[in-house]
Design a protein around this motif. Sequence first.
Motif, PDB file in Angstrom:
ATOM      1  N   VAL A  54       0.825  -1.212   0.000  1.00  0.00           N
ATOM      2  CA  VAL A  54       0.000   0.000   0.000  1.00  0.00           C
ATOM      3  C   VAL A  54       0.861   1.264   0.000  1.00  0.00           C
ATOM      4  O   VAL A  54       0.663   2.157  -0.839  1.00  0.00           O
ATOM      5  CB  VAL A  54      -1.005  -0.021   1.170  1.00  0.00           C
ATOM      6  N   ALA A  57       2.482   1.610  -3.391  1.00  0.00           N
ATOM      7  CA  ALA A  57       1.541   2.081  -4.412  1.00  0.00           C
ATOM      8  C   ALA A  57       1.283   3.576  -4.280  1.00  0.00           C
ATOM      9  O   ALA A  57       1.061   4.267  -5.286  1.00  0.00           O
ATOM     10  CB  ALA A  57       0.233   1.299  -4.309  1.00  0.00           C
ATOM     11  N   ARG A  58       1.313   4.088  -3.056  1.00  0.00           N
ATOM     12  CA  ARG A  58       1.110   5.535  -2.855  1.00  0.00           C
ATOM     13  C   ARG A  58       2.210   6.354  -3.518  1.00  0.00           C
ATOM     14  O   ARG A  58       2.031   7.542  -3.789  1.00  0.00           O
ATOM     15  CB  ARG A  58       1.059   5.858  -1.360  1.00  0.00           C
ATOM     16  N   PRO A  80      -7.364   2.147   2.768  1.00  0.00           N
ATOM     17  CA  PRO A  80      -7.432   3.133   1.684  1.00  0.00           C
ATOM     18  C   PRO A  80      -6.450   2.782   0.568  1.00  0.00           C
ATOM     19  O   PRO A  80      -5.254   2.630   0.808  1.00  0.00           O
ATOM     20  CB  PRO A  80      -7.046   4.442   2.380  1.00  0.00           C
ATOM     21  N   GLY A  81      -6.964   2.615  -0.626  1.00  0.00           N
ATOM     22  CA  GLY A  81      -6.138   2.253  -1.770  1.00  0.00           C
ATOM     23  C   GLY A  81      -5.939   0.766  -1.935  1.00  0.00           C
ATOM     24  O   GLY A  81      -5.508   0.305  -3.003  1.00  0.00           O
ATOM     25  N   ASP A  84      -7.706  -1.150  -4.785  1.00  0.00           N
ATOM     26  CA  ASP A  84      -7.266  -0.845  -6.146  1.00  0.00           C
ATOM     27  C   ASP A  84      -6.126  -1.747  -6.615  1.00  0.00           C
ATOM     28  O   ASP A  84      -5.775  -1.722  -7.804  1.00  0.00           O
ATOM     29  CB  ASP A  84      -6.803   0.613  -6.230  1.00  0.00           C
ATOM     30  N   LEU A  85      -5.544  -2.524  -5.701  1.00  0.00           N
ATOM     31  CA  LEU A  85      -4.398  -3.354  -6.065  1.00  0.00           C
ATOM     32  C   LEU A  85      -4.877  -4.695  -6.625  1.00  0.00           C
ATOM     33  O   LEU A  85      -5.628  -5.410  -5.961  1.00  0.00           O
ATOM     34  CB  LEU A  85      -3.508  -3.598  -4.846  1.00  0.00           C
TER      35      LEU A  85
END
Length: 243
Positions: A54, A57-58, A80-81, A84-85
């Motif tokens: 995570v 990815a940010r 959060p996020g 999306d992975l």
Amino acid sequence: MTGLNDPAFFDRYAHEYDVRDNPDPTAAVEFLAALVPDGGRVLELAIGTGRVAVPLARRGVAVEGIEGSPAMLERLRAKPGGADLPVVLGDMADVAVDGPYDLAYLVFNTLFNLPDQDRQVDLFQGVGRVLAPGGLFVVEAFVQDLRDFDRDQRVATRRITEDSVQMEFLQHDPVAQAVTYQRVSIDAGGTTLRPLRLRYCWPAELDLMARLGGLRLRHRWNGWDRAPFTADSRQHVSVYERV
């Protein structure tokens, strides 16, 4: 104890994984991000709750994953996020994804969760199959210190308070290169058992597995800070390159 070899075994730890004393991922994230080319594609094996993926990815890195525990994956999706992975649910040793990837990584000794040498070799061969030529595979693992054991056993007290105790029981199998753990917590609420089995590898053994997968050792460090790996090192971060 047969469940220790089930990829979904870690369902039992998912609810507490992010609140226990796991290492800060910042150094790992910085190390890995520096290896990703612009627009590169990255695969995390045993992505878990996204502790590393995570924050990576940010930073704009295109991270995908494989995870064997549905409960861990559920925790990842709730972050959060995390939803999306792209993540494949399955045994990481099968590497059931389509490449090519520029970087793959496996952190926090997780390679040793695989039950035996054959499955560890399967993983290296699978990673070699999905990496692009020149792609990198990063492995973080401990170096087993056999002095930890007395007659292939160890009992240790981890924490004592006036109304609780946490102890650790270990049994070493030198033939299988395996350590079976039982972490026991006793308090007013009762007794909690946290079993674990690790099949450890020596660094030279990992290098041979890598060669079987079409990889070669590029760097080996003592840790994410790139300190030199020495005879006294008790952990390593190894970087393999697809040839």
